[in-house]
Design an enzyme around this catalytic site. Structure first.
Site, PDB file in Angstrom:
ATOM      1  N   SER A   9       0.859  -1.189   0.000  1.00  0.00           N
ATOM      2  CA  SER A   9       0.000   0.000   0.000  1.00  0.00           C
ATOM      3  C   SER A   9       0.896   1.240   0.000  1.00  0.00           C
ATOM      4  O   SER A   9       1.660   1.454   0.937  1.00  0.00           O
ATOM      5  CB  SER A   9      -0.878   0.021   1.252  1.00  0.00           C
ATOM      6  OG  SER A   9      -1.328   1.339   1.472  1.00  0.00           O
ATOM      7  N   HIS A  34      -1.077  -1.151  -4.462  1.00  0.00           N
ATOM      8  CA  HIS A  34      -2.351  -0.867  -3.776  1.00  0.00           C
ATOM      9  C   HIS A  34      -2.442   0.633  -3.511  1.00  0.00           C
ATOM     10  O   HIS A  34      -1.560   1.224  -2.884  1.00  0.00           O
ATOM     11  CB  HIS A  34      -2.438  -1.667  -2.477  1.00  0.00           C
ATOM     12  CG  HIS A  34      -3.753  -1.514  -1.772  1.00  0.00           C
ATOM     13  ND1 HIS A  34      -4.894  -2.178  -2.158  1.00  0.00           N
ATOM     14  CD2 HIS A  34      -4.114  -0.754  -0.715  1.00  0.00           C
ATOM     15  CE1 HIS A  34      -5.894  -1.848  -1.368  1.00  0.00           C
ATOM     16  NE2 HIS A  34      -5.449  -0.965  -0.477  1.00  0.00           N
ATOM     17  N   ASP A  36      -4.558   3.710  -2.068  1.00  0.00           N
ATOM     18  CA  ASP A  36      -5.615   4.059  -1.109  1.00  0.00           C
ATOM     19  C   ASP A  36      -6.119   5.485  -1.313  1.00  0.00           C
ATOM     20  O   ASP A  36      -5.376   6.448  -1.126  1.00  0.00           O
ATOM     21  CB  ASP A  36      -5.075   3.922   0.317  1.00  0.00           C
ATOM     22  CG  ASP A  36      -4.934   2.473   0.730  1.00  0.00           C
ATOM     23  OD1 ASP A  36      -5.920   1.722   0.593  1.00  0.00           O
ATOM     24  OD2 ASP A  36      -3.836   2.088   1.181  1.00  0.00           O
ATOM     25  N   MET A  38      -8.612   8.285   0.008  1.00  0.00           N
ATOM     26  CA  MET A  38      -9.420   8.682   1.178  1.00  0.00           C
ATOM     27  C   MET A  38      -9.876  10.130   1.013  1.00  0.00           C
ATOM     28  O   MET A  38      -9.122  10.968   0.508  1.00  0.00           O
ATOM     29  CB  MET A  38      -8.581   8.556   2.448  1.00  0.00           C
ATOM     30  CG  MET A  38      -8.009   7.161   2.662  1.00  0.00           C
ATOM     31  SD  MET A  38      -7.155   7.058   4.230  1.00  0.00           S
ATOM     32  CE  MET A  38      -6.445   5.410   4.117  1.00  0.00           C
ATOM     33  N   HIS A  68      -8.278   1.421  -4.218  1.00  0.00           N
ATOM     34  CA  HIS A  68      -9.181   1.156  -3.101  1.00  0.00           C
ATOM     35  C   HIS A  68      -9.848   2.475  -2.730  1.00  0.00           C
ATOM     36  O   HIS A  68      -9.242   3.334  -2.100  1.00  0.00           O
ATOM     37  CB  HIS A  68      -8.352   0.584  -1.932  1.00  0.00           C
ATOM     38  CG  HIS A  68      -9.125   0.402  -0.667  1.00  0.00           C
ATOM     39  ND1 HIS A  68      -8.516   0.132   0.535  1.00  0.00           N
ATOM     40  CD2 HIS A  68     -10.460   0.444  -0.403  1.00  0.00           C
ATOM     41  CE1 HIS A  68      -9.432   0.014   1.477  1.00  0.00           C
ATOM     42  NE2 HIS A  68     -10.616   0.216   0.940  1.00  0.00           N
ATOM     43  N   MET A  70     -12.017   4.809  -0.691  1.00  0.00           N
ATOM     44  CA  MET A  70     -12.658   5.044   0.601  1.00  0.00           C
ATOM     45  C   MET A  70     -13.263   6.433   0.492  1.00  0.00           C
ATOM     46  O   MET A  70     -12.782   7.402   1.109  1.00  0.00           O
ATOM     47  CB  MET A  70     -11.624   4.948   1.730  1.00  0.00           C
ATOM     48  CG  MET A  70     -11.183   3.511   1.998  1.00  0.00           C
ATOM     49  SD  MET A  70      -9.632   3.384   2.904  1.00  0.00           S
ATOM     50  CE  MET A  70      -8.475   3.451   1.543  1.00  0.00           C
ATOM     51  N   MET A 139     -11.432  -5.821   4.999  1.00  0.00           N
ATOM     52  CA  MET A 139     -10.617  -4.934   5.829  1.00  0.00           C
ATOM     53  C   MET A 139     -10.347  -5.646   7.155  1.00  0.00           C
ATOM     54  O   MET A 139     -11.287  -6.103   7.823  1.00  0.00           O
ATOM     55  CB  MET A 139     -11.359  -3.624   6.120  1.00  0.00           C
ATOM     56  CG  MET A 139     -11.596  -2.716   4.939  1.00  0.00           C
ATOM     57  SD  MET A 139     -10.112  -2.259   4.021  1.00  0.00           S
ATOM     58  CE  MET A 139      -9.137  -1.423   5.280  1.00  0.00           C
ATOM     59  N   ASP A 177      -6.671  -6.488   3.850  1.00  0.00           N
ATOM     60  CA  ASP A 177      -6.031  -5.171   3.938  1.00  0.00           C
ATOM     61  C   ASP A 177      -6.039  -4.667   5.374  1.00  0.00           C
ATOM     62  O   ASP A 177      -7.107  -4.409   5.930  1.00  0.00           O
ATOM     63  CB  ASP A 177      -6.802  -4.205   3.015  1.00  0.00           C
ATOM     64  CG  ASP A 177      -6.178  -2.825   2.937  1.00  0.00           C
ATOM     65  OD1 ASP A 177      -5.118  -2.589   3.548  1.00  0.00           O
ATOM     66  OD2 ASP A 177      -6.766  -1.961   2.242  1.00  0.00           O
TER      67      ASP A 177
HETATM   68  C1  DX5 Z   1      -6.274   1.474   5.504  1.00  0.00           C
HETATM   69  C2  DX5 Z   1      -5.785   1.220   4.100  1.00  0.00           C
HETATM   70  C3  DX5 Z   1      -4.690   0.238   4.009  1.00  0.00           C
HETATM   71  C4  DX5 Z   1      -3.435   0.614   4.758  1.00  0.00           C
HETATM   72  C5  DX5 Z   1      -2.734  -0.628   5.146  1.00  0.00           C
HETATM   73  O1  DX5 Z   1      -7.452   2.215   5.460  1.00  0.00           O
HETATM   74  O2  DX5 Z   1      -6.836   0.761   3.265  1.00  0.00           O
HETATM   75  O3  DX5 Z   1      -4.405  -0.130   2.676  1.00  0.00           O
HETATM   76  O4  DX5 Z   1      -2.573   1.420   4.018  1.00  0.00           O
HETATM   77  O5  DX5 Z   1      -1.627  -0.303   5.895  1.00  0.00           O
HETATM   78  P1  DX5 Z   1      -0.980  -1.300   6.943  1.00  0.00           P
HETATM   79  O6  DX5 Z   1      -0.497  -2.489   6.154  1.00  0.00           O
HETATM   80  O7  DX5 Z   1       0.093  -0.492   7.544  1.00  0.00           O
HETATM   81  O8  DX5 Z   1      -2.073  -1.703   7.908  1.00  0.00           O
HETATM   82 ZN    ZN Z   2      -6.370  -0.171   1.248  1.00  0.00          ZN
END
Ligand code: DX5
Ligand code: ZN
Length: 230
Positions: A9, A34, A36, A38, A68, A70, A139, A177
């Protein structure tokens, strides 16, 4: 043996050197990027959008980019990520008014689809759309931040998801994840996961004195996976 994929990620990467960081983890044996996204609304954090995905493609990244989302709403941003070069676009069903329509939109844009389940979200939300889902992402932390601890109950939920996928007969990947690391990746695989997101476990290795830090940590993750009884 089942095929396992490691998806660092980039949330935990050094953003000032993002292209180089992504090149390095891929050259060190990672399979997937990956990504992310947000929005400071669906989750309490704000990260990166389609411009950054497009920049990675222009930089020369050809591996799968696993976007991903969010974010809420979901649909508005899907075409932008498709144009920016996303391979997969996964979203949280609670964030979409019409889950079936969002899945169809992702497919129409030429990307693969995924549904993401928060720790408290029941898998039954996927029951009537499994024919349109390419990946189920569980998750193992509450979304919003890297570096949290793996929630142990996810192991039971992974087993449940594995059964659901196998019984469906569809070719659906099972991804996990949050909080995945060298210590727990083997049991996570044994519970049914095939794609493993790891943020801090991979990029955190940059803080060690080992000059081959990403190669070392990815090899260690794979060595644990090789021991998994699946
Ligand atoms: C959390 C993200 C993850 C996060 C994982 O909301 O979706 O992808 O970056 O990070 P680690 O592996 O550090 O938990
Ligand atoms: Zn993620």
């Amino acid at each position: 043996m089942a095929e396992f994929k490691i998806a660092p990620s980039i949330l935990s990467a050094d953003f000032a050197r993002l292209g180089e960081e992504v090149d390095n983890v891929l050259a060190s044996g990672a399979d997937i990027v990956h990504f992310d996204v947000m929005d400071n609304h669906y989750v309490p954090n704000l990260t990166i959008g389609p411009l950054v995905c497009d920049a990675l493609r222009k930089h020369g990244v050809t591996h799968e980019i696993d976007v991903h989302l969010m974010v809420k709403p979901v649909d508005r941003i899907i075409p932008d990520f498709a144009k920016a070069g996303a391979s997969f676009i996964t979203f949280h069903p609670e964030a979409s008014e019409h889950i079936d329509r969002s899945l169809q939109l992702i497919k129409n844009e030429g990307c693969k689809t995924g549904l993401v389940f928060n720790p408290a979200t029941p898998l039954s939300l996927a029951d009537h759309v499994l024919d349109k889902v390419d990946r189920i992402l569980l998750m193992s932390v509450n979304p919003g931040f890297g570096g949290q601890s793996f929630i142990p109950h996810t192991l039971d939920k992974l087993q449940e998801a594995r059964k659901m996928i196998d019984a469906s007969g569809y070719d659906i990947d099972l991804e996990v994840d949050g909080g995945v690391n060298i210590k727990n990746i083997r049991e996570v695989a044994e519970a049914g996961a095939r794609t493993f997101v790891a943020g801090s476990a991979v990029f955190g290795a940059a803080n060690t004195s080992d000059p081959h830090h990403y190669e070392t940590v990815i090899a260690a993750l794979r060595a644990e996976l090789a021991k998994a009884n699946v």
